[in-house]
Design an enzyme around this catalytic site. Structure first.
Site, PDB file in Angstrom:
ATOM      1  N   ASP A   1       2.223  -3.632  10.381  1.00  0.00           N
ATOM      2  CA  ASP A   1       2.221  -4.783   9.207  1.00  0.00           C
ATOM      3  C   ASP A   1       3.645  -5.581   9.663  1.00  0.00           C
ATOM      4  O   ASP A   1       4.316  -5.254  10.380  1.00  0.00           O
ATOM      5  CB  ASP A   1       2.013  -4.261   7.911  1.00  0.00           C
ATOM      6  CG  ASP A   1       1.488  -5.282   6.971  1.00  0.00           C
ATOM      7  OD1 ASP A   1       1.609  -6.364   7.293  1.00  0.00           O
ATOM      8  OD2 ASP A   1       0.730  -4.623   6.082  1.00  0.00           O
TER       9      ASP A   1
ATOM     10  N   HIS B   1     -11.187 -10.069   3.405  1.00  0.00           N
ATOM     11  CA  HIS B   1     -11.640 -10.712   2.601  1.00  0.00           C
ATOM     12  C   HIS B   1     -10.402 -12.012   2.100  1.00  0.00           C
ATOM     13  O   HIS B   1     -10.662 -12.865   1.315  1.00  0.00           O
ATOM     14  CB  HIS B   1     -11.750 -10.138   1.239  1.00  0.00           C
ATOM     15  CG  HIS B   1     -10.866  -9.529   0.270  1.00  0.00           C
ATOM     16  ND1 HIS B   1     -10.776  -9.175  -0.908  1.00  0.00           N
ATOM     17  CD2 HIS B   1      -9.557  -9.182   0.801  1.00  0.00           C
ATOM     18  CE1 HIS B   1      -9.658  -8.579  -1.486  1.00  0.00           C
ATOM     19  NE2 HIS B   1      -8.866  -8.712  -0.203  1.00  0.00           N
TER      20      HIS B   1
END
Length: 540
Positions: A401, A448
């Site tokens: 990340d 999403h």
């Protein structure tokens, strides 16, 4: 007395004749248990309190006599012909207009069979040309309910619980019977003696049902703000030790007792609070607003009833000109806002953590190898990776990340007891190589956030890091159909509060994965309409 045959069975249209023939066959050969099971999506049902008495059939014909002739040929004994106002009224409700045709009921016996037929005939000029099997034709079993009012309601509720939905009904004054039509995989009808007004009201709904439903929709904001207000005030935390009066709660929250009482009474009606005189306590739902509750939704209520509640006021602007409603309202995109409003950022992080209780179930839905490496792409604070590593002690993990996330992830993984088997790699999945060679890759609530173009970049970069046959687990809230309320509502939420995000249908997920070297093998259910989409990297 049997009716005299005067018609011509060959005048009956072929689909209508086939429907009659199939109804005769199934009525003779089907037991009560089989007839009920054919309608249910789940096994069981209250067959012990039901008796399959006859099959109700609707056909269209130019004359009743033609139907009688066909029935006689099929070995049926027509015994009585009467007007059929209940079916005529039902057809009017289903079609939205009067068909302008006579409907007659032919009651029939099946020699050698304890069950019979009731054939409703839609006749005259509104017959075959305007009906046909796909419009008005039906054939369904009719069950008599054995028992009193309590048994009848229990049977009805059991059928509703088994998946049957109301499909009309009414009282037949001529036979003094109540008919309840339900629909599952097939239609069924319950026939009860007398006028069961309470059960009919439960079945058909209130006369003002549509207006009431719309009132609940247009006043939904009131509920959201009421819940958010008591969450902000910490009312649930004050009730953690037991009931308190309105005056006590008002004093402890610095609010006015009379005004607070109105809000508490509203939430009592919504089953958030329980009222005993002037004392209030928490219901199971209300307890989720406690800050210390397992899976607490307090921060989520504050966020959706505060920061994101206001962003929704710009929804119409988004519909007219595009863009994020959040940006229209606040002037910047969410993460730019959070960068300069740390209190809002902490609230957002708490709310997002509150919405991840389902992650505990994810490891049990994955086909994890005994040894190897799990790579969590955009793994955030490391909670999911920690859960997976705890469930599979032979695996090692890599969390990938952005750099500012790395510190928090190391702390979470250390608390999970898996720090010695986990590595944190800083990087951006758009521009930096995804750690390669893993056996399982995780993408949890990532796709999403982005449009198809950027999702393509993410999936392409993940696939380039994966060996053929490696597993990809995508955690999302797929839209299954046009009644998927939660996924569809979050689809609007993502449009309002992100620049590019949105939920996708299961088919669109399948297509996106296939376009980038994956085969979607399974969709495994999680609570609140979340799911794990299990995909496999296919040879290029």
């Amino acid at each position: 007395m049997a009716l005299t045959e005067t018609g011509d069975h060959e005048a009956l249209d072929e689909p209508e004749y086939r429907r009659l023939a199939e109804a005769v066959r199934s009525t003779r050969s089907t037991s009560t248990e089989q007839a009920l099971a054919a309608a249910l999506d789940v096994p069981g049902g209250p067959a012990a309190h039901l008796e399959f008495t006859h099959t109700a059939v609707l056909v269209a014909a130019r004359s009743v006599d033609d139907v009688v002739a066909a029935l006689v040929e099929l070995g049926v004994r027509p015994e009585e012909q009467v007007p059929d106002e209940p079916t005529r009224d039902r057809l009017a409700r289903l079609t939205g207009h009067d068909l302008g045709a006579d409907v007659r009921l032919v009651r029939c016996a099946l020699p050698g069979c304890p069950r019979g037929l009731e054939v409703s005939v839609l006749g005259g000029p509104a017959g075959p040309d305007r009906s046909g099997p796909d419009r008005f034709g039906w054939a369904h079993p009719v069950f008599r309910v054995a028992g009193d009012e309590v048994v009848s309601r229990g049977v009805y509720e059991a059928l509703r619980d088994a998946g049957l939905v109301p499909d009309g009904g009414g009282h037949d004054p001529r036979g003094n019977a109540t008919a309840l039509h339900l629909r599952g995989r097939t239609g069924v009808e319950l026939r009860l003696p007398g006028h069961r007004t309470d059960l009919l009201r439960r079945h058909l709904g209130r006369p003002d049902e549509a207006r009431r439903a719309m009132f609940e929709l247009v006043t939904g904001a009131w509920r959201t703000r009421a819940v958010a207000a008591v969450a902000e005030l910490g009312v649930a935390d004050l009730l953690a030790g037991g009931p308190r009066t309105t005056a006590d709660l008002a004093e402890r929250t610095g609010t006015r007792p009379r005004e607070l009482h109105r809000v508490l009474a509203f939430l009592g009606a919504l089953d958030v609070l329980h009222r005993d005189g002037d004392a209030w306590s928490l219901t199971e739902a209300g307890a989720l607003l406690r800050a210390d509750a397992d899976g607490s939704l307090r921060d989520l209520a504050r966020l959706y009833g505060g920061l994101f509640y206001l962003s929704f006021t710009a929804l119409e602007q988004t519909l007219r000109v595009g863009g994020s409603a959040f940006e229209h309202f606040y002037g910047v995109l969410p993460f730019e806002h959070f960068a300069v409003h740390p209190a809002d950022a902490r609230l957002f992080e708490g709310a997002m953590a509150a919405g991840t209780s389902f992650l505990n179930l994810v490891p049990g839905l994955l086909d994890l190898p005994e040894t190897g490496t799990v790579v969590d792409v955009a793994g955030g604070d490391g909670r999911l990776l920690g859960l997976v590593l705890a469930a599979a002690p032979g695996l090692r993990g890599v969390l990938f990340d952005r750099p500012h996330v790395a510190g928090a992830a190391r702390e979470v993984l250390a608390r999970s007891g898996c720090a010695d088997r986990a590595e944190v790699v800083a990087g951006d999945f758009f521009t930096d190589p995804v750690p390669a060679g893993g056996d399982v890759y995780l993408l949890s609530r990532v796709l999403h956030d982005w449009d198809d173009e950027r999702c393509s970049t993410i999936l392409r970069n993940v696939r380039s890091a994966m060996p053929d046959g490696a597993l990809l687990a995508v955690v999302e809230r797929p839209i299954r159909d046009d009644r998927s309320v939660l996924p569809l509502s979050f689809n609007v939420h993502m449009m309002v509060n992100t620049a590019l995000g949105g939920e996708r249908t299961a088919d669109r997920h399948r297509e996106l994965l296939a376009e980038h070297g994956f085969t979607l093998e399974d969709i495994r259910e999680l609570p609140l309409d979340m799911a794990v989409l299990v995909a496999r990297a296919t040879p290029v």
